[in-house]
Scaffold this motif. Structure first.
Motif, mmCIF file in Angstrom:
data_model
loop_
_atom_site.group_PDB
_atom_site.id
_atom_site.type_symbol
_atom_site.label_atom_id
_atom_site.label_comp_id
_atom_site.label_asym_id
_atom_site.label_seq_id
_atom_site.Cartn_x
_atom_site.Cartn_y
_atom_site.Cartn_z
ATOM 1 N N ALA A 37 0.837 -1.195 0.000
ATOM 2 C CA ALA A 37 0.000 0.000 0.000
ATOM 3 C C ALA A 37 0.876 1.251 0.000
ATOM 4 C CB ALA A 37 -0.920 0.003 1.206
ATOM 5 N N PHE A 38 1.988 1.210 0.764
ATOM 6 C CA PHE A 38 2.869 2.374 0.804
ATOM 7 C C PHE A 38 3.525 2.587 -0.557
ATOM 8 C CE2 PHE A 38 6.912 4.481 1.900
ATOM 9 C CZ PHE A 38 6.363 5.626 2.420
ATOM 10 N N ALA A 39 3.961 1.487 -1.208
ATOM 11 C CA ALA A 39 4.581 1.610 -2.527
ATOM 12 C C ALA A 39 3.605 2.226 -3.513
ATOM 13 C CB ALA A 39 5.032 0.237 -3.015
ATOM 14 N N LEU A 40 2.324 1.821 -3.430
ATOM 15 C CA LEU A 40 1.327 2.385 -4.350
ATOM 16 C C LEU A 40 1.157 3.869 -4.095
ATOM 17 C CD1 LEU A 40 -1.384 -0.375 -4.410
ATOM 18 C CD2 LEU A 40 0.079 0.331 -6.260
ATOM 19 N N LEU A 41 1.194 4.266 -2.801
ATOM 20 C CA LEU A 41 1.046 5.679 -2.477
ATOM 21 C C LEU A 41 2.200 6.480 -3.073
ATOM 22 C CD1 LEU A 41 -0.486 7.848 -0.950
ATOM 23 C CD2 LEU A 41 0.864 7.338 1.048
#
Lengths: 502, 115
Positions: A37-41
């Motif tokens: 999720a952080f990578a997508l952000l």
């Protein structure tokens, strides 16, 4: 290296790998889910201001499949990944109550991948496919607890959701039968050249019905107040915060502005759907005593604001009036969309925190939580003030823009209704605050404690966003984030030229 | 004409979903709706006396395009069937779980949610 396909590929791959690698260690799903999720952000922030078309497998657009990144998609990607990141962070402790975390994260990422796909796809059938990926994951997540209410809500949501998907598929099939193409840019080009015929109007009707069912606009809203409260809190935040917007509102806007072209009739339909949702959702929310159910009805009402504003913009575009007013209305609608994602996910997370600590969702059994859970109640109060439009917070600015745009487009009654519903919104959030956070503490809340830190951080983060997002209206940030999204819609049928490049 | 029959089949499914009280019958209604749409998609590419859309070395492209059926709807239908399978499997699983909880398939007796 082109980053666009990764928005779909990374969550899908992670959803596949999480159940495979994390049988042994309990912390692996948490770590992988949050990292993804952080990578997508990070990726979503890195594509701000970019425009690109990704062609799959080297086949040029009318034949092959393409992914389109434009202003509106970027806005959606940021919203999805921001809410997704806060929801996964919140899930680390919250989902301890349930049994299977790895399945949870797997379904969660599947849902995110599907939503990213809908936001990026440039092809009618692929929109259907990604929409189904996201929907199937969300059906399963609504029924995740496997208790009476959850299964019942999940079944209701499944039946209405499948009817919606079938209508959308039929609409897509009619487009193919009538024009022989499914690429959105190419379809739009063909519609400009050949004009609308009866089959296309039929298909437009089916698509509007299908996407309105997914967006839970009022005549089609019956599933939402059951499904959203029954899901685990982070999932409620995702469903209300982004799922209904990406699968419903975004797809509706994309087909009505860029594929079929805005007509006065379509604009009127959007305005009516928006107004009815706004009024009915607001009035029904007043009578609710369940914390999460109240929030769910309020979602219907706020999505009504978004659709109303964009409908006004569409009406101005289709009658050829000033583009400034149209841009103002559409900009207000999209701004309200991202604001609503921030404060509604904040409120749903706070409801999750309250359920985690007190074990009840009934407003009558709460009370006095202000002293017991200072951080949660502070964050929830900020969210409630934002959604009801108290000045320094973001909800005020977007509602103000929508109302100004309605007045400038000479829809005085709609402007008045929007103001009245805003007052009603304030009324039911005051009720929520008074019963949940203020007043005397009830007996069973004597030993309630504040939730753990990993659940507080996402709420504080979203609360800061609620205060700070008003800054998006300043010229600098607006030109970066909001304006490209508005341009993507107001350019209407020029979309085809931009994508096909000729 | 034959398209109208697809629409009739679709309506039969929708009727089942809307009026039936038994969860399994509702699921069957949804299956009928999905099959009506799949049938419609396949019919879009159908051509009387058409051949399978596989091009050999000997055939010219022009003659091929006059004879073959349209392959794209077939690809779409395959995808749609697979998606439909997933949805139906989930739906049946939830029906079974509902039966375990409530001891009935009748939706009028599942009334925990209201308001």
């Amino acid at each position: 290296m082109n980053v666009i396909p990764l928005f779909v590929a990374i969550p899908l791959a992670a959803a596949f790998f999480i159940p495979m690698v994390s049988q042994k260690f309990r912390w692996v799903p948490d770590l992988l889910g949050n990292l993804t999720a952080f990578a997508l952000l990070v990726m979503a922030v890195s594509v701000i201001g970019k425009k690109d078309v990704y062609i799959m497998g080297g086949w040029a657009p009318p034949i092959g499949i393409n992914l389109v990144l434009d202003g509106l998609s970027v806005l959606m990607l940021i919203t999805i990944s921001l809410v997704g990141f806060t929801a996964t962070l919140f899930s680390i402790r919250y989902m301890e109550q349930y049994t299977s975390k790895l399945r949870y994260y797997s379904l969660f990422l599947l849902m995110m991948g599907g939503m990213n796909g809908v936001a990026l796809s440039g092809d009618m059938f692929n929109i259907f496919v990604f929409l189904e990926i996201a929907s199937v994951a969300s059906y399963a997540l609504v029924g995740f607890g496997c208790e009476h209410e959850e299964l019942e809500a999940s079944f209701k949501y499944l039946v209405l959701g499948s009817v919606a998907s079938t209508l959308i598929l039929l609409g897509v099939a009619v487009i193919y039968g009538s024009l022989g193409s499914l690429n959105m840019a190419h379809v739009s080009r063909l519609i400009v050249e050949q004009g609308m015929n009866k089959a296309l109007y039929f298909s437009l009707t089916l698509l509007v019905m299908g996407f309105s069912l997914k967006a839970a606009l009022v005549p089609f809203h019956a599933w939402l107040p059951d499904a959203h409260p029954s899901a685990p809190a982070p999932i409620s935040a995702m469903l209300s915060g982004v799922l209904i917007k990406v699968l419903g509102v975004y797809a509706l806007l994309r087909i009505s502005f860029n594929v079929f072209g805005m007509s006065p009739l379509l604009a009127n339909i959007l305005i009516w759907l928006g107004t009815i949702s706004m009024v009915v959702g607001g009035l029904l929310a007043l009578g609710q005593w369940d914390y999460k159910r109240l929030l769910a009805y309020s979602s219907i009402s706020q999505v009504g604001y978004v659709v109303l504003a964009v409908g006004i913009g569409g009406a101005v575009v289709s009658r050829g009036d000033s583009m400034t007013v149209a841009g103002l209305a559409i900009g207000g609608g999209l701004f309200h969309l991202i604001n609503h994602a921030a404060f509604k996910s904040l409120l749903f997370l706070s409801s999750g925190a309250i359920v985690y600590s007190t074990g009840t969702r009934d407003l009558r059994k709460m009370g006095g939580l202000k002293d017991r859970m200072p951080l949660t109640s502070g964050a929830a109060n900020i969210g409630a003030f934002s959604i009801s439009g108290i000045p320094p917070f973001n909800g005020f600015w977007s509602k103000l823009v929508i109302i100004i745009a309605a007045v400038q487009a000479r829809y005085y009654w709609l402007a008045l209704t929007a103001v009245l519903i805003s007052v009603i919104t304030l009324a039911y959030y005051l009720k929520l605050q008074r019963h949940a956070f203020f007043g005397p503490a009830s007996e069973n809340n004597r030993d309630v404690r504040e939730v753990p830190l990993s659940m507080c951080i996402p709420m504080v983060l979203l609360a800061v966003l609620c205060v700070g997002m008003g800054l998006l209206l300043l010229p600098g940030p607006r030109a970066e984030i909001l304006q490209p999204a508005v341009d993507a819609l107001t350019m209407g049928m020029k979309y085809a030229t931009v994508i096909l490049g000729r | 004409m034959i398209y109208a029959l697809c629409l009739v089949l679709f309506m039969v499914g929708l009727y089942g979903v809307v009026t039936k009280k038994n969860t399994v019958k509702i699921v069957i209604g949804i299956i009928i709706m999905e099959y009506a749409v799949n049938l419609f998609l396949v019919l879009l590419g159908y051509r009387k006396d058409g051949v399978a859309p596989i091009i050999d070395e000997g055939t010219s492209v022009l003659k091929f395009s006059q004879l073959a059926v349209d392959p794209l709807p077939q690809a779409l239908v395959l995808t749609a069937i697979v998606i439909g399978l997933g949805v139906i499997a989930l739906m049946v699983a939830i029906c079974i779980r509902l039966y375990e909880r409530y001891g009935t398939f009748d939706i009028t007796e599942m009334r925990r949610l209201k308001g």
